[in-house]
Motif scaffolding. Structure first.
Motif, short mmCIF file in Angstrom:
data_model
loop_
_atom_site.label_atom_id
_atom_site.label_comp_id
_atom_site.label_asym_id
_atom_site.label_seq_id
_atom_site.Cartn_x
_atom_site.Cartn_y
_atom_site.Cartn_z
N CYS A 20 -62.03 34.87 -14.98
CA CYS A 20 -62.86 33.92 -14.24
C CYS A 20 -63.81 33.23 -15.20
O CYS A 20 -64.15 33.76 -16.25
CB CYS A 20 -63.64 34.62 -13.12
N GLU A 99 -64.74 30.72 -10.81
CA GLU A 99 -63.49 29.99 -10.94
C GLU A 99 -62.43 30.92 -11.53
O GLU A 99 -62.56 31.38 -12.67
CB GLU A 99 -63.71 28.79 -11.86
N TYR A 101 -58.58 32.10 -12.86
CA TYR A 101 -57.40 31.53 -13.51
C TYR A 101 -56.64 32.65 -14.23
O TYR A 101 -57.19 33.70 -14.53
CB TYR A 101 -57.78 30.41 -14.49
#
Length: 136
Positions: A20, A99, A101
């Motif tokens: 993240c 966020e 990923y």
């Protein structure tokens, strides 16, 4: 002493690691692993699965977490339990805290300009590789 966990979540092929981008301090703007607080009376493993679901949407049935190691910080009066696991299949990831990923493993995870944790992420990855904790 406050407990926390950090979760090393690998995809099924073990060639991607769930990361993240931190949206708040500490480590705002740096890449990190997911994890969170262990609540009073909660077991470490239960907290790990709870945090995994809360932060990513990944359910307990989709992964087997293994307790890899702990860090104890006496001057900060806290400890961190480290768990590692490999997804059993594909998983949709979703979370609003940071966020999320999938990262390749070619990065220098010891690079403190890019990754949170004062080099601990690199150390944890090396330990997971050496231990065979993710082997079938």
């Amino acid at each position: 002493m406050q407990g926390y966990n950090v979760l090393m979540i690998y995809n099924r092929n073990k060639d991607r690691l769930l990361m993240c981008k931190r949206l708040k301090d500490p480590y705002k703007g740096l890449n990190n692993l997911v994890g969170g607080k262990i609540e009073p009376g909660e077991s470490g493993i239960d907290a790990a699965y709870r945090e995994l679901f809360e932060e990513t949407g990944i359910r307990r049935e989709q992964i087997a977490l293994r307790h890899l190691m702990d860090f104890k910080y006496y001057y900060q009066d806290c400890y961190v339990e480290v768990y590692a696991g490999k997804l059993r299949g594909e998983a949709e990831i979703a979370g609003d805290e940071n966020e999320l990923y999938w990262s390749g493993l070619e990065h220098d995870f010891f690079d403190m300009a890019l990754f949170a944790g004062e080099g601990n992420i690199g150390h944890m990855i090396e330990q997971a590789n050496m231990s065979g904790v993710l082997d079938d």
